[in-house]
Design a protein around this motif. Structure first.
Motif, PDB file in Angstrom:
ATOM      1  N   ALA A 106       0.647  -1.031   0.061  1.00 16.29           N
ATOM      2  CA  ALA A 106       0.105   0.012  -0.147  1.00 16.29           C
ATOM      3  C   ALA A 106       0.920   1.175  -0.026  1.00 16.29           C
ATOM      4  N   ARG A 107       1.929   1.105   0.688  1.00 13.64           N
ATOM      5  CA  ARG A 107       3.043   2.439   0.707  1.00 13.64           C
ATOM      6  C   ARG A 107       3.305   2.489  -0.588  1.00 13.64           C
ATOM      7  N   ARG A 108       3.783   1.603  -1.394  1.00 14.34           N
ATOM      8  CA  ARG A 108       4.336   1.769  -2.619  1.00 14.34           C
ATOM      9  C   ARG A 108       3.205   2.548  -3.654  1.00 14.34           C
ATOM     10  N   ALA A 109       1.856   2.021  -3.552  1.00 12.43           N
ATOM     11  CA  ALA A 109       0.792   2.479  -4.267  1.00 12.43           C
ATOM     12  C   ALA A 109       0.600   4.192  -3.880  1.00 12.43           C
ATOM     13  N   PHE A 110       0.579   4.360  -2.786  1.00 16.41           N
ATOM     14  CA  PHE A 110       0.401   5.771  -2.309  1.00 16.41           C
ATOM     15  C   PHE A 110       1.391   6.882  -2.639  1.00 16.41           C
ATOM     16  N   ASP A 111       2.745   6.147  -2.514  1.00 15.09           N
ATOM     17  CA  ASP A 111       3.593   6.999  -2.980  1.00 15.09           C
ATOM     18  C   ASP A 111       3.729   7.172  -4.581  1.00 15.09           C
ATOM     19  N   LEU A 112       3.104   6.563  -5.303  1.00  9.52           N
ATOM     20  CA  LEU A 112       2.770   6.524  -6.934  1.00  9.52           C
ATOM     21  C   LEU A 112       1.840   7.387  -7.350  1.00  9.52           C
ATOM     22  N   LEU A 113       0.844   7.707  -6.244  1.00  9.11           N
ATOM     23  CA  LEU A 113      -0.472   8.349  -6.441  1.00  9.11           C
ATOM     24  C   LEU A 113      -0.501   9.658  -7.548  1.00  9.11           C
ATOM     25  N   GLY A 114       0.607  10.345  -7.324  1.00 10.41           N
ATOM     26  CA  GLY A 114       0.959  11.503  -8.223  1.00 10.41           C
ATOM     27  C   GLY A 114       1.072  11.301  -9.614  1.00 10.41           C
TER      28      GLY A 114
END
Ligand code: PLP
Length: 455
Positions: A245-253
């Motif tokens: 989930a951390r990886r996904a949120f870090d890529l949200l931009g």
């Protein structure tokens, strides 16, 4: 509920003081004779309203652990109430100068949370309106091509696509409720997809679609990526996400557009969604003439970049005040509140997983937990879930029920015969920071309710 905590502000006195300050800004105007409403009649009606409102679940209490519902932060409530004395309309600067500016500032702060220094965005009625606008823009850019979202995406994506006259298709999910990137790849290879909707926190289980894999597919196939982060959008600030989930949120931009709902996890009264576009140039698609509203200033009127016309400026005022008090920063108080809800969910999940009376699903990615009582078959487990829901509610613990794919549970491991594709499970959204300290009382009630439900 009514008494302020000993160290907290007296909200009613604070509202009075704020109203006096607001009033001072209009002191130069000649006085107006108004006929005030009769005090007694007002009192009768308002007390009647209070009586009617008792017919509600106690959303403000930590024992309400059911749906995505909680009251706004006190500062949002006060700022919203204060704004009502003006009742600004953020469609045009003429309708709400200060509140339009506050909206631009508050929305820019949300955009910065995703790493966007430039953006186009505004508030709107909620997640559905925000997704409608994002998909409307997507449809204008990829006319006639399909919109796809996971089978666990919010139901309104299919409906919005129908409203827009665009084909919509569902992509299967894995056993944790996340879009199956392999299935998405297969679908993309067949062509005709214009937009992929990634859900950053599904409504039923808070599952986060694998953004890294979806972005890799965008490299290969080229599509517009819209992130529905209506529920989960703020979780990038939390410091206790699991690595995926951390990886996904870090890529949200990296998404082309993002929807986030301040009226879900942003501590706001209902009527506050937000849509953001990475490329401000999409504003050209909104272009329309409104000579009767946009005449007083050459500055941007928010109505020029939004589908809706009239909108409550009070929503912007409340959001601005909340973000002023609780900035959207990692390690800040607001971020800690999100992490507390997730910690509560992990704790509840751990207890359920270790208890032979229950079968827990996968570990929560955000703050939503689902589970079933063990039974001989999945139909019986569904029935028991409904009984437990009712028994818990009788004891003031308010949970939710959800119908989910049976494969979300390891039925074989739990020795439950599968007799259908779907299962009704218990669901708890632990979205209040206080939930962390309330897991023991919640567990005690669950324990008693389970004993009664199975007897
Ligand atoms: C992921 C997601 N998207 C969209 C929506 C719709 O938002 P709203 O109810 O604010 O219209 C919801 C509502 O729960 C949601 O969870």
């Amino acid at each position: 509920m009514s008494d302020p905590p000993s160290s907290g502000p007296d909200e009613i006195a604070l509202l009075r003081a704020a109203l006096d300050r607001l009033d001072a800004g209009f002191r130069d105007l000649p006085p107006v004779e108004t006929v005030p409403p009769g005090a007694q009649e007002m009192e009768r009606v308002v007390l009647e309203v209070a009586g009617r409102l008792q017919d509600n679940f106690p959303y403000f209490h930590p024992l309400y652990a059911g749906q995505m519902l909680k009251p706004p932060h006190p500062v949002a409530r006060l700022a919203y109430a204060l704004a009502q004395w003006i009742n600004p309309n953020n469609h045009a600067l003429d309708g709400g100068r200060a509140s339009s500016q506050m909206e631009k500032e508050a929305v820019a702060e949300i955009a910065r949370m995703f790493g966007w220094e430039r953006h186009l965005g505004h508030l709107c009625g909620g997640g559905t309106m925000a997704n409608l606008e994002a998909l409307w823009v997507a449809g204008r850019l990829h006319g006639g091509k399909a919109i796809v979202a996971s089978s666990q995406a919010h139901y309104t994506h299919g409906r919005i696509s129908a409203v827009l006259g665009l084909p919509f298709e569902s992509i299967p999910c894995d056993r944790r409720g996340r879009m199956d990137a392999g299935a998405l790849g297969d679908r993309l290879a067949r062509g005709g997809v214009g937009t992929v909707v990634a859900t950053m926190g599904t409504t039923a289980t808070g599952s986060v679609d694998p953004l890294d894999e979806i972005l890799a597919l965008r490299e290969r196939h080229g599509f517009r990526l819209h992130a529905d982060a209506a529920y989960g959008g703020y979780f990038g600030l939390a410091d206790n996400l699991a690595p995926e989930a951390r990886r996904a949120f870090d890529l949200l931009g990296e998404a082309d557009s993002i929807v986030i709902d301040p009226h879900k996890h942003g501590l706001q009264p209902y009527g506050c969604g937000c849509v953001l576009f990475r490329d401000p140039d999409v504003g050209r698609l909104h272009k329309h003439d409104s000579p009767y509203t946009y005449f007083s200033s050459k500055e941007l009127h928010l109505g020029e970049i939004s589908l809706e016309c009239s909108r409550p400026g009070a929503s912007a005022v409340a959001l601005w005040a909340t973000q002023r008090l609780l900035p959207l920063t990692r390690g800040g108080e607001f971020a800690r509140g999100l992490a507390d809800g997730r910690a509560a969910a992990l704790e509840l999940h751990g207890r359920l997983a270790g208890d032979p009376r229950f079968a827990a699903a996968f570990e929560p990615e955000l703050d939503i937990v689902i589970w079933i009582p063990r039974a001989a078959s999945s139909a019986q487990a569904s029935e028991r879930a409904r009984q437990l829901f009712a028994e818990a509610a009788r004891r003031h613990l308010h949970l939710a029920l959800a119908e989910v794919p049976a494969e979300f549970f390891d039925l074989e491991e739990a020795a439950i015969r599968r007799d259908g594709d779907r299962i009704t499970c218990l669901r708890s959204v632990l979205m209040k920071p206080e939930h962390r300290a309330w897991i023991d009382p919640i567990w005690t009630i669950l324990d008693e309710a389970a004993a009664t439900a199975s007897s």
